[in-house]
Write a protein that holds these residues in place. Structure first.
Motif, short mmCIF file in Angstrom:
data_model
loop_
_atom_site.label_atom_id
_atom_site.label_comp_id
_atom_site.label_asym_id
_atom_site.label_seq_id
_atom_site.Cartn_x
_atom_site.Cartn_y
_atom_site.Cartn_z
N MET A 157 35.56 33.21 58.40
CA MET A 157 34.40 32.76 57.64
C MET A 157 34.39 33.31 56.23
N VAL B 116 31.80 33.73 52.73
CA VAL B 116 30.39 33.70 52.35
C VAL B 116 30.25 33.85 50.83
N PHE C 262 27.31 34.73 48.31
CA PHE C 262 25.93 35.18 48.31
C PHE C 262 25.18 34.68 47.08
N ALA D 140 27.68 38.45 44.44
CA ALA D 140 28.03 39.67 45.16
C ALA D 140 29.49 40.06 45.00
N LEU D 141 30.04 39.87 43.80
CA LEU D 141 31.39 40.36 43.53
C LEU D 141 31.33 41.88 43.46
N PHE D 142 32.43 42.53 43.88
CA PHE D 142 32.45 43.98 43.83
C PHE D 142 32.66 44.43 42.38
N LEU E 48 35.87 46.30 41.25
CA LEU E 48 37.18 45.66 41.34
C LEU E 48 37.28 44.51 40.35
N PHE F 285 40.74 40.90 48.32
CA PHE F 285 40.06 41.81 49.26
C PHE F 285 40.06 41.29 50.71
N PRO F 286 39.61 40.05 50.96
CA PRO F 286 39.62 39.56 52.34
C PRO F 286 41.03 39.49 52.92
N THR G 122 43.53 41.54 52.24
CA THR G 122 43.92 42.89 52.63
C THR G 122 43.31 43.25 53.99
N LEU G 123 42.09 42.76 54.22
CA LEU G 123 41.44 43.08 55.48
C LEU G 123 41.99 42.27 56.65
N LYS H 134 49.75 37.90 48.58
CA LYS H 134 48.30 37.93 48.38
C LYS H 134 47.96 37.45 46.98
N ARG I 7 36.87 33.80 46.31
CA ARG I 7 37.00 34.89 47.29
C ARG I 7 36.64 34.40 48.70
#
Ligand SMILES: Nc1ncnc2c1ncn2[C@@H]1O[C@H](COP(=O)(O)OP(=O)(O)OP(=O)(O)O)[C@@H](O)[C@H]1O
Ligand SMILES: [Mg+2]
Lengths: 245, 251
Positions: free
Chosen positions: B80, B82, B84, B88-90, B93, B101-102, B104-105, B114, B150
């Motif tokens: 999924m 999302v 926001f 809601a960017l970090f 970074l 980021f996703p 890497t997770l 990547k 993202r």
């Protein structure tokens, strides 16, 4: 009642830090960032404060020892003891609680109100361990290092000030530094700096994490975080001193 | 397809969601519309498991995520994306790291792989030369696009967006709407989008759920919405003179 509730919620928060560690790659990247941030954020401040306090300690001690019967090496000795036992651990940590603590609270608080924490959670990241874990780890490394650094800079400050004001001579000061050195004092202080590091990272993180609302609340969280971590440091100082000395 | 039934949520004594049943279809743009404060964000966050409902069930293509089944959510999170309300960017970074980021997770892809995926996601949202910039250096519309990049970089099966075009000029807002619609159809995604924008409703709304004071007041598609006889929906959609004319002509 409210205080107990808060402490309970805080302890649950701490538990979450250690609940589920993130991927090592992610953790290491964040840890490097935090080490850099924390170090850069505090090193200059610690140098300036330690230098001047060391200088003043030496001058004040010299001033108070005008009695010719007192040995002059006591000046260096007392400067060292004050820095070693209390200033470079407790006072420096209090100052860092102000600087680093408010940074952490407002950083995490801003992430909360701009939904960055929600975004982490939506990606399946445990936001507490991801955000707070590396900060704690970095502070546990940096704070003892800053302690040793602060002692050395403070002693240098005292040396320069004392010599240039003519309050103490080279040999007396150096003899004083060596006089009755107890290495356990360093151990004791390093244990304190570790405890303080835990306090000034986790309490602000807790307040930041629980921010609700907008920019105003972030400011409020940051103030509360600094006040409460400072109080906690003072209490921990008392307790640890009672236990360890 | 995502199905929710009897979802209720209170904050303290205040009922924010009341007994909501809805279906969000696969390969379609499912809109949740409603006034500010009607409960859209709370509903969306309940859908993605950030808020726990008091009662009710949520079902992702046959996988239940409510009640004892919260573990299932861990798996679904990998599928999924999302966006926001504010992007809601970090902040800490840069754009590239935000987008990878996703990956890497969720994946074991190499750094190079990547980056390639991130760049192609950026291309998909029509952004160039921003990879090294930080969120604070981007405009509102660029932030939204990066947030979309993202959200889609790991090719999710479910896409959630909370007011993806609010605060943007009408042209950019339409571009973002169309972009989301295209991505949904290209990848056969189940997309759920919150909006209070009339244009979005008529541009991309394939299945529309209208929330009023925490209840589902109406649902249907964009053709049906013009014929609907619901006072609350009317008040929400057709308050401006222009929109009233649109409705009269449609009838
Ligand atoms: N964490 C919370 N605690 C208490 N009340 C909340 C919380 N989150 C939302 N609410 C309340 O729930 C109601 C619905 O809020 P929500 O954010 O879902 O509205 P919305 O439809 O998304 O509005 P907008 O279009 O302005 O974004 C509001 O009255 C809000 O005050
Ligand atoms: Mg909202």
């Amino acid at each position: 009642m409210k205080i107990l509730e808060n402490i309970g919620a805080y302890l649950l928060f701490i538990k979450k830090v250690f609940a589920r560690p993130e991927r090592r790659q992610v953790f290491l990247r964040e840890l490097t960032n935090e080490l850099e941030k924390l170090g850069l954020n505090s090193i200059v401040l610690v140098i300036i404060i330690s230098f001047f306090i060391g200088a003043v300690l030496t001058l004040q001690t010299a001033y108070n020892m005008s009695n010719p019967l007192l040995p002059r090496y006591l000046i260096g000795y007392l400067t060292r003891e004050t820095l070693l036992l209390e200033f470079s651990s407790t006072i420096v940590s209090l100052i860092l609680a102000g600087k680093i603590g408010s940074n952490i609270a407002s950083e995490i608080g801003t992430m909360r109100i701009t939904e960055q924490i929600d975004a982490l959670e939506a990606m399946g990241v445990n936001p507490v361990s991801y955000l707070v874990g590396p900060k704690i780890a970095a502070a546990l490394v940096i704070n003892p290092a800053l302690y040793i650094f602060s002692v050395l800079v403070g002693i240098t400050g005292g040396f320069i000030a004392g010599l240039s004001a003519g309050s103490v001579n080279y040999d007396d000061y150096i003899n004083g530094l060596h006089f009755e050195f107890n290495p356990y004092y360093v151990t004791y202080s390093i244990i304190k700096t570790l405890a303080f590091a835990l306090i000034f990272t986790t309490i602000p993180a807790y307040y930041g994490y629980n921010t609700r609302g907008g920019a105003l609340e972030v400011g409020r969280a940051s103030t509360k975080a600094v006040v409460d971590s400072s109080i906690a440091i003072l209490v921990a100082n008392l307790v640890l001193t009672k236990i360890l000395l | 397809m995502i199905q929710i039934s009897h979802i209720t949520k209170h904050f303290d004594a205040k009922a924010v969601l009341q007994d909501i049943n809805a279906t969000f279809q696969k390969g379609k743009v499912n809109l949740i519309i409603g006034k500010s404060g009607s409960g859209k964000t709370v509903l969306l966050k309940t859908l993605i498991g950030l808020i726990t409902a008091d009662t009710g069930t949520i079902n992702y293509d046959g996988t239940e995520i409510t009640g004892k089944n919260t573990k299932n959510m861990t798996q679904i999170r990998k599928e999924m994306g999302v966006v926001f309300q504010g992007g809601a960017l970090f902040d800490s970074l840069n754009v590239l790291d935000n987008i990878t980021f996703p990956l890497t997770l969720f994946s074991t892809a190499t750094e190079k792989e990547k980056q390639r995926k991130a760049h192609s996601a950026l291309q998909r949202v029509d952004l160039r030369d921003v990879a090294r910039l930080y969120p604070s250096e981007l405009s509102g519309g660029m932030k939204k696009r990066v947030a979309i990049a993202r959200a889609i970089v790991h090719q999710p099966k479910y896409l959630f967006c909370d007011e993806p075009n609010s605060g943007l000029d009408p042209l950019t807002a339409t571009l973002i709407d169309n972009l989301l619609s295209e991505i949904t159809h290209e990848n056969n995604i189940t997309a759920v989008i919150n909006t209070h924008d009339m244009n979005s409703v008529f541009e991309i709304g394939e299945h529309i759920t209208f929330i009023h004071q925490g209840r589902k007041q109406w649902e249907g598609n964009r053709q049906e919405i013009l014929q609907a006889d619901d006072p609350a929906l009317d008040e929400f959609l057709f308050t401006s003179k222009l929109n009233q004319t649109v409705k009269r002509n449609a009838k």
